[in-house]
Design a protein around this motif. Structure first.
Motif, PDB file in Angstrom:
ATOM      1  N   TYR A  86       0.852  -1.184   0.000  1.00 40.50           N
ATOM      2  CA  TYR A  86       0.000   0.000   0.000  1.00 40.50           C
ATOM      3  C   TYR A  86       0.890   1.237   0.000  1.00 40.50           C
ATOM      4  CZ  TYR A  86      -3.737  -3.159   1.381  1.00 40.50           C
ATOM      5  OH  TYR A  86      -4.651  -4.177   1.426  1.00 40.50           O
ATOM      6  N   MET A  87       0.536   2.214  -0.820  1.00 42.15           N
ATOM      7  CA  MET A  87       1.277   3.476  -0.844  1.00 42.15           C
ATOM      8  C   MET A  87       0.300   4.616  -1.079  1.00 42.15           C
ATOM      9  SD  MET A  87       3.228   3.027  -4.472  1.00 42.15           S
ATOM     10  CE  MET A  87       3.485   1.282  -4.390  1.00 42.15           C
ATOM     11  N   LYS A  88       0.749   5.815  -0.726  1.00 42.90           N
ATOM     12  CA  LYS A  88      -0.092   6.988  -0.958  1.00 42.90           C
ATOM     13  C   LYS A  88      -0.182   7.252  -2.449  1.00 42.90           C
ATOM     14  CE  LYS A  88       0.181   9.837   3.099  1.00 42.90           C
ATOM     15  NZ  LYS A  88       0.628  11.130   3.624  1.00 42.90           N
ATOM     16  N   ARG A  89      -1.328   7.732  -2.865  1.00 41.20           N
ATOM     17  CA  ARG A  89      -1.530   8.026  -4.277  1.00 41.20           C
ATOM     18  C   ARG A  89      -0.841   9.335  -4.627  1.00 41.20           C
ATOM     19  NH1 ARG A  89      -4.888  10.343  -7.924  1.00 41.20           N
ATOM     20  NH2 ARG A  89      -6.191  11.447  -6.454  1.00 41.20           N
ATOM     21  N   ASP A  90      -0.050   9.297  -5.714  1.00 36.71           N
ATOM     22  CA  ASP A  90       0.612  10.504  -6.188  1.00 36.71           C
ATOM     23  C   ASP A  90      -0.332  11.221  -7.133  1.00 36.71           C
ATOM     24  OD1 ASP A  90       2.424  12.443  -6.841  1.00 36.71           O
ATOM     25  OD2 ASP A  90       3.634  11.166  -8.164  1.00 36.71           O
ATOM     26  N   PRO A  91      -0.690  12.480  -6.874  1.00 41.34           N
ATOM     27  CA  PRO A  91      -1.661  13.160  -7.744  1.00 41.34           C
ATOM     28  C   PRO A  91      -1.134  13.404  -9.160  1.00 41.34           C
ATOM     29  CG  PRO A  91      -0.821  14.661  -6.082  1.00 41.34           C
ATOM     30  CD  PRO A  91      -0.273  13.305  -5.764  1.00 41.34           C
ATOM     31  N   ASN A  92       0.183  13.430  -9.364  1.00 34.69           N
ATOM     32  CA  ASN A  92       0.744  13.707 -10.684  1.00 34.69           C
ATOM     33  C   ASN A  92       1.009  12.437 -11.493  1.00 34.69           C
ATOM     34  OD1 ASN A  92       0.768  16.409  -9.959  1.00 34.69           O
ATOM     35  ND2 ASN A  92       2.835  16.281  -9.113  1.00 34.69           N
ATOM     36  N   ALA A  93       0.985  11.297 -10.855  1.00 30.63           N
ATOM     37  CA  ALA A  93       1.324  10.046 -11.548  1.00 30.63           C
ATOM     38  C   ALA A  93       0.141   9.560 -12.381  1.00 30.63           C
ATOM     39  CB  ALA A  93       1.704   8.974 -10.536  1.00 30.63           C
ATOM     40  N   PRO A  94       0.430   8.990 -13.565  1.00 31.94           N
ATOM     41  CA  PRO A  94      -0.670   8.432 -14.365  1.00 31.94           C
ATOM     42  C   PRO A  94      -1.193   7.155 -13.707  1.00 31.94           C
ATOM     43  CG  PRO A  94       1.433   7.926 -15.383  1.00 31.94           C
ATOM     44  CD  PRO A  94       1.713   8.846 -14.220  1.00 31.94           C
ATOM     45  N   PRO A  95      -2.410   6.771 -13.999  1.00 32.69           N
ATOM     46  CA  PRO A  95      -2.942   5.550 -13.375  1.00 32.69           C
ATOM     47  C   PRO A  95      -2.193   4.317 -13.881  1.00 32.69           C
ATOM     48  CG  PRO A  95      -4.443   6.376 -15.044  1.00 32.69           C
ATOM     49  CD  PRO A  95      -3.371   7.405 -14.881  1.00 32.69           C
ATOM     50  N   ARG A  96      -1.988   3.370 -12.985  1.00 34.32           N
ATOM     51  CA  ARG A  96      -1.274   2.144 -13.359  1.00 34.32           C
ATOM     52  C   ARG A  96      -2.211   1.227 -14.100  1.00 34.32           C
ATOM     53  NH1 ARG A  96       3.465   0.359  -9.412  1.00 34.32           N
ATOM     54  NH2 ARG A  96       4.371   2.403  -9.187  1.00 34.32           N
ATOM     55  N   ARG A  97      -1.661   0.568 -15.110  1.00 30.59           N
ATOM     56  CA  ARG A  97      -2.454  -0.338 -15.933  1.00 30.59           C
ATOM     57  C   ARG A  97      -2.331  -1.745 -15.377  1.00 30.59           C
ATOM     58  NH1 ARG A  97      -2.353  -3.217 -20.557  1.00 30.59           N
ATOM     59  NH2 ARG A  97      -0.133  -3.194 -20.847  1.00 30.59           N
ATOM     60  N   GLY A  98      -3.427  -2.463 -15.371  1.00 31.50           N
ATOM     61  CA  GLY A  98      -3.428  -3.846 -14.892  1.00 31.50           C
ATOM     62  C   GLY A  98      -2.903  -4.792 -15.952  1.00 31.50           C
ATOM     63  N   ARG A  99      -3.051  -6.071 -15.693  1.00 32.73           N
ATOM     64  CA  ARG A  99      -2.586  -7.095 -16.623  1.00 32.73           C
ATOM     65  C   ARG A  99      -3.519  -7.188 -17.809  1.00 32.73           C
ATOM     66  NH1 ARG A  99      -1.584 -12.465 -13.418  1.00 32.73           N
ATOM     67  NH2 ARG A  99      -1.359 -13.128 -15.548  1.00 32.73           N
ATOM     68  N   GLY A 100      -2.997  -7.696 -18.927  1.00 33.68           N
ATOM     69  CA  GLY A 100      -3.826  -7.955 -20.086  1.00 33.68           C
ATOM     70  C   GLY A 100      -3.897  -6.761 -21.026  1.00 33.68           C
ATOM     71  N   ARG A 101      -4.658  -6.941 -22.053  1.00 31.90           N
ATOM     72  CA  ARG A 101      -4.802  -5.910 -23.078  1.00 31.90           C
ATOM     73  C   ARG A 101      -5.765  -4.837 -22.593  1.00 31.90           C
ATOM     74  NH1 ARG A 101      -5.604  -7.195 -29.367  1.00 31.90           N
ATOM     75  NH2 ARG A 101      -5.761  -5.073 -30.085  1.00 31.90           N
ATOM     76  N   PRO A 102      -5.430  -3.562 -22.813  1.00 27.48           N
ATOM     77  CA  PRO A 102      -6.345  -2.508 -22.355  1.00 27.48           C
ATOM     78  C   PRO A 102      -7.612  -2.494 -23.199  1.00 27.48           C
ATOM     79  CG  PRO A 102      -4.527  -1.559 -23.582  1.00 27.48           C
ATOM     80  CD  PRO A 102      -4.227  -3.016 -23.429  1.00 27.48           C
ATOM     81  N   PRO A 103      -8.725  -2.071 -22.634  1.00 28.31           N
ATOM     82  CA  PRO A 103      -9.974  -2.040 -23.405  1.00 28.31           C
ATOM     83  C   PRO A 103      -9.926  -0.974 -24.485  1.00 28.31           C
ATOM     84  CG  PRO A 103     -10.298  -1.027 -21.270  1.00 28.31           C
ATOM     85  CD  PRO A 103      -8.910  -1.610 -21.274  1.00 28.31           C
ATOM     86  N   LYS A 104     -10.697  -1.204 -25.558  1.00 27.97           N
ATOM     87  CA  LYS A 104     -10.742  -0.237 -26.641  1.00 27.97           C
ATOM     88  C   LYS A 104     -11.453   1.028 -26.166  1.00 27.97           C
ATOM     89  CE  LYS A 104     -10.808  -3.270 -30.618  1.00 27.97           C
ATOM     90  NZ  LYS A 104     -11.555  -3.654 -31.813  1.00 27.97           N
ATOM     91  N   PRO A 105     -11.021   2.184 -26.648  1.00 31.90           N
ATOM     92  CA  PRO A 105     -11.737   3.413 -26.256  1.00 31.90           C
ATOM     93  C   PRO A 105     -13.121   3.428 -26.890  1.00 31.90           C
ATOM     94  CG  PRO A 105     -10.054   3.903 -27.884  1.00 31.90           C
ATOM     95  CD  PRO A 105      -9.884   2.461 -27.495  1.00 31.90           C
TER      96      PRO A 105
END
Length: 184
Positions: A76-95
């Motif tokens: 667990y860590m504090k959320r950095d407001p400037n950092a982009p969101p981390r992507r999970g495993r697998g292929r990202p969903p289509k926009p």
């Protein structure tokens, strides 16, 4: 009365506050896991309620869901407001494209073949056209076996039709019925 006030244990701060102070104090680069957070809280605040582990897990999950904490690789860590969101495993969903949804305006067609129009004129009958080869369509008919052989003898071969037996299994022979008379 003064003795009761002195012996009363000090009140604990809320769990989210204790968790955030533990993560700040531990200051690990990849975040802190649940056991290290729990050990820090126990060492700092001493006496904890009997359900401390379940309370800690509950508050960590709630803070993770609300976005106050980031859970990454079991830490667990504090959320950095400037950092982009981390992507999970697998292929990202289509926009999701809003224009593609606007194109689908016609209602869906029903299943199956559409019904015939009763007011439509009948179609003209097409005349049959010969293929041009002079042969009929389909498989040719079976021809009778020629009698005789290479030697030119005139003896005929016996076929299944000559013996009176057809193709396949013969029918079951039923015994003849006998009449029985019953007298009363």
């Amino acid at each position: 009365m003064a003795a009761e006030v002195v012996n009363k244990p000090p009140t604990l701060p809320p769990y989210p506050q204790m968790i955030l102070s533990a993560i700040e104090a531990l200051n690990e680069t990849n975040g802190s896991n649940k056991t290290s957070i729990s050990k820090y809280i126990e060492s700092k605040y001493g006496q904890l309620p009997p359900g401390h582990t379940t309370l800690l897990a509950h508050h960590l999950n709630r803070m993770k869901e609300t976005g106050e904490l980031v859970f990454w690789k079991n830490n667990y860590m504090k959320r950095d407001p400037n950092a982009p969101p981390r992507r999970g495993r697998g292929r990202p969903p289509k926009p999701k494209n809003p224009l593609a949804q606007a194109k689908v305006l016609a209602p869906a067609r029903p299943r199956g073949r559409p019904p015939k129009d009763p007011n439509a004129p009948p179609k003209p009958v097409k005349p049959k056209v010969a293929t041009g080869s002079g042969k009929p369509r389909g498989r040719p008919r079976k021809m009778a076996k020629p009698s005789g052989g290479i030697s030119g003898s005139t003896t005929t071969t016996v076929t299944a039709k000559a013996t009176g037996r057809g193709r396949g299994r013969p029918p079951k022979v039923k015994p003849p019925l006998t009449e029985v008379s019953v007298e009363l």
